[in-house]
Each structure stands twice: as C-alpha cells, then as structure tokens.
Write an enzyme that holds these catalytic residues in place. Structure first.
Site, mmCIF file in Angstrom:
data_model
loop_
_atom_site.group_PDB
_atom_site.id
_atom_site.type_symbol
_atom_site.label_atom_id
_atom_site.label_comp_id
_atom_site.label_asym_id
_atom_site.label_seq_id
_atom_site.Cartn_x
_atom_site.Cartn_y
_atom_site.Cartn_z
ATOM 1 N N HIS A 96 1.042 -1.121 -0.026
ATOM 2 C CA HIS A 96 -0.096 0.042 0.052
ATOM 3 C C HIS A 96 0.858 1.156 0.093
ATOM 4 C CE1 HIS A 96 -2.919 2.996 1.123
ATOM 5 N NE2 HIS A 96 -3.934 2.029 0.746
ATOM 6 N N GLU A 98 0.802 3.998 1.423
ATOM 7 C CA GLU A 98 0.892 4.618 2.697
ATOM 8 C C GLU A 98 2.196 3.872 3.295
ATOM 9 O OE1 GLU A 98 -3.112 4.350 4.286
ATOM 10 O OE2 GLU A 98 -3.625 6.067 2.980
ATOM 11 N N GLU A 168 -3.774 1.788 -7.434
ATOM 12 C CA GLU A 168 -4.339 2.802 -6.774
ATOM 13 C C GLU A 168 -3.322 4.086 -6.860
ATOM 14 O OE1 GLU A 168 -6.483 1.343 -3.063
ATOM 15 O OE2 GLU A 168 -4.336 1.365 -2.510
ATOM 16 N N GLY A 174 -7.618 8.957 -0.630
ATOM 17 C CA GLY A 174 -7.943 9.755 0.529
ATOM 18 C C GLY A 174 -8.152 11.343 0.079
ATOM 19 N N SER A 214 -10.476 6.789 -3.751
ATOM 20 C CA SER A 214 -11.714 7.499 -3.511
ATOM 21 C C SER A 214 -12.901 6.974 -4.292
ATOM 22 C CB SER A 214 -11.501 8.835 -4.115
ATOM 23 O OG SER A 214 -10.467 9.696 -3.030
HETATM 24 C C1 PEP Z 1 -7.017 2.645 0.055
HETATM 25 O O1 PEP Z 1 -6.632 3.170 1.093
HETATM 26 O O2 PEP Z 1 -6.445 2.041 -0.356
HETATM 27 C C2 PEP Z 1 -7.768 3.617 -0.576
HETATM 28 C C3 PEP Z 1 -7.932 3.685 -1.831
HETATM 29 O O3 PEP Z 1 -8.327 4.770 0.170
HETATM 30 P P1 PEP Z 1 -9.653 6.111 -0.347
HETATM 31 O O4 PEP Z 1 -10.838 4.915 -0.724
HETATM 32 O O5 PEP Z 1 -9.961 6.593 1.109
HETATM 33 O O6 PEP Z 1 -8.937 6.603 -1.231
#
Ligand code: PEP
Length: 251
Positions: A96, A98, A168, A174, A214
């Site tokens: 991920h 993050e 992603e 986010g 999102s």
């Molecule tokens: C995620 O944390 O993998 C993610 C896609 O977050 P969000 O949907 O809040 O953008």
C-alpha cells in the site's frame, strides 16, 4: 474468463475493536450481491475478534494490512505471515502506498514479503500506483510496470492464482479525486497486458485487478463497469456499512 469480482475494504488504522465488530456485523447482515467477493482489511488487533463474529456462511473474508517477510525472529512490533496463516486469515494487503511512504517499504522488500506470504498460503492483494507528478508527465504505465517487475514478477506462474492486483493512483487515495473510468481502464488494460507478456493469456485473464482511490457508491458503478476493472480497494467509504454495501452491490 474466470476472474473474481472483488470489493475489499481497507480500514487502515481506524475503529476500535468494538467499532470494528459492529461495522463487520452490519456488513454481514446487509443485502449483498452473491457474485462479489468481499474482503475486509482490518487492523491486526481486530483480526481475531472480528473473525469470531463473522459466520462462515457470510463469505466475508479478512485481510491483514501488512506482514513481515520472516516467519519469526527478533523483529519488535512486526507480525509474521505464519501467524496470520495459523489464524486462518486468507489475505494480506502488501505494498500500500501509505506503507511505501511512511514505512519506507521499497520494491525489493515487497518482493520478499510477497514470497513469504505466498509460502505461508496467504493470498496477496498487491498495491501499485503512481504519484501525481508521474501521472502529469504521462509516465504512469512505465512507473507501474517497474513496480510489477521489481516486486511481483518473481512470483512463479503456479502462484499467480493467489495474487490480486490493486491499482491505486496515489493522487486519488483519500483525496476525493478519482481516476476517470477511462483513465482506470487504460492502465488496468496495460497491467493486464504486462501480465500477459509475463505469464501468458490465461493467467492475465484470470487475475483480478482492482481499482482504488476515493471509490464511493456514487462513482463505483461507472468505474467497475470498465472491462478490465474487477472491483475495488476502498478506504474511507469502507468505514460506513451502508456506503460499503452499496459499493459491494455496484457491479
Ligand atoms: C486505500 O486506502 O486503499 C484507498 C483507496 O483509500 P480511499 O478509498 O479513501 O481513497
């Protein structure tokens, strides 16, 4: 084409255990499309208590949000993939953005984690995706290709059935900003072609590629309607049971 349609929630570091149990129970009790594989990526502390509350018949699966690349050892604060496997947690999210950003996880480390997870019988949701400046420069396909080559493509073909890819784009996580359905389709197709080149058509066709960034009930249907988008990895909207249920039912 046998690939699964999957909606996975990533709860990140949200909810107490009691709140998590309540959220998982609400999702379990909700009306859900039987064709959607549902996965909840919950904090480590929640795995066991939430698992106890979920009925096997509910077919809601749990994912850890990370694991170590060793099965045991002097790694304070880490969680072993063998421990997750012993707890019968079927999935782990790896890579991920993050964790790449805040925990400095690089491609080589992620390759080790993927291998360790697979060796323990876990299925891996492998996240990839580019930052905004790369997208603006038009280099997103090349960027993602490098991430896959450096972390994923050492996986033998026989293990690819245990890999789910989550694309992603970092600029959409986010932020409230989503890739347009066309942007999502373009890169999902590119990823599928990378899989085809590496592993052949059958594996490429059978690998689920999720979109994350999102996703909400208001945009899920259009994004999930793209031919190479096989569901979503959902952060913020996964923390609201009604909203998450609508996304589950957005195929
Ligand atoms: C995620 O944390 O993998 C993610 C896609 O977050 P969000 O949907 O809040 O953008």
């Amino acid at each position: 084409m046998a690939r699964k349609f999957i909606v996975a929630g990533n709860w990140k570091m949200h909810t107490t255990i009691d709140e998590g149990i309540q959220l998982a129970t609400q999702i379990q009790e909700g009306q859900r499309n039987a064709n959607t594989t549902v996965i909840l990526g919950v904090p480590f502390t929640h795995l066991f208590p939430v698992k106890k509350k979920l009925k096997a018949a509910s077919k809601i699966h749990l994912a850890a949000q990370n694991c170590h690349y060793k099965n045991s050892g002097a790694f304070t604060g880490e969680v072993s993939p063998a421990t997750l496997a012993a707890l019968k947690i079927p999935y782990v999210i790896l890579g991920h953005s993050e964790r790449r950003l805040f925990n400095h996880e690089d491609d080589a480390l992620l390759a080790l984690k993927i291998q360790a997870a697979l060796e323990n019988g876990l299925k891996v949701i492998f996240c990839c995706g580019e930052p905004l400046e790369i997208r603006k420069a038009g280099d997103h396909v090349k960027f993602v290709q490098k991430q896959l080559e450096a972390s994923l493509f050492a996986v033998p073909a026989t293990d690819m059935k245990n890999i789910i890819i989550a694309y992603e784009p970092i600029w959409a996580i986010g932020t409230g900003e989503t890739a347009s359905p066309n942007q999502a389709q373009e890169i999902h197709l590119a990823i599928r072609n990378m899989l085809k080149k590496q592993y052949g058509k059958r594996i490429a066709d059978n690998t689920s590629i999720l979109y994350g960034g999102s996703v909400k009930s208001s945009n899920a249907k259009e994004i999930f309607g793209q031919p190479d988008v096989d569901g979503g990895l959902v952060g913020g909207a996964a923390l609201d049971s009604q909203e998450f249920l609508k996304i589950i039912n957005s195929q």
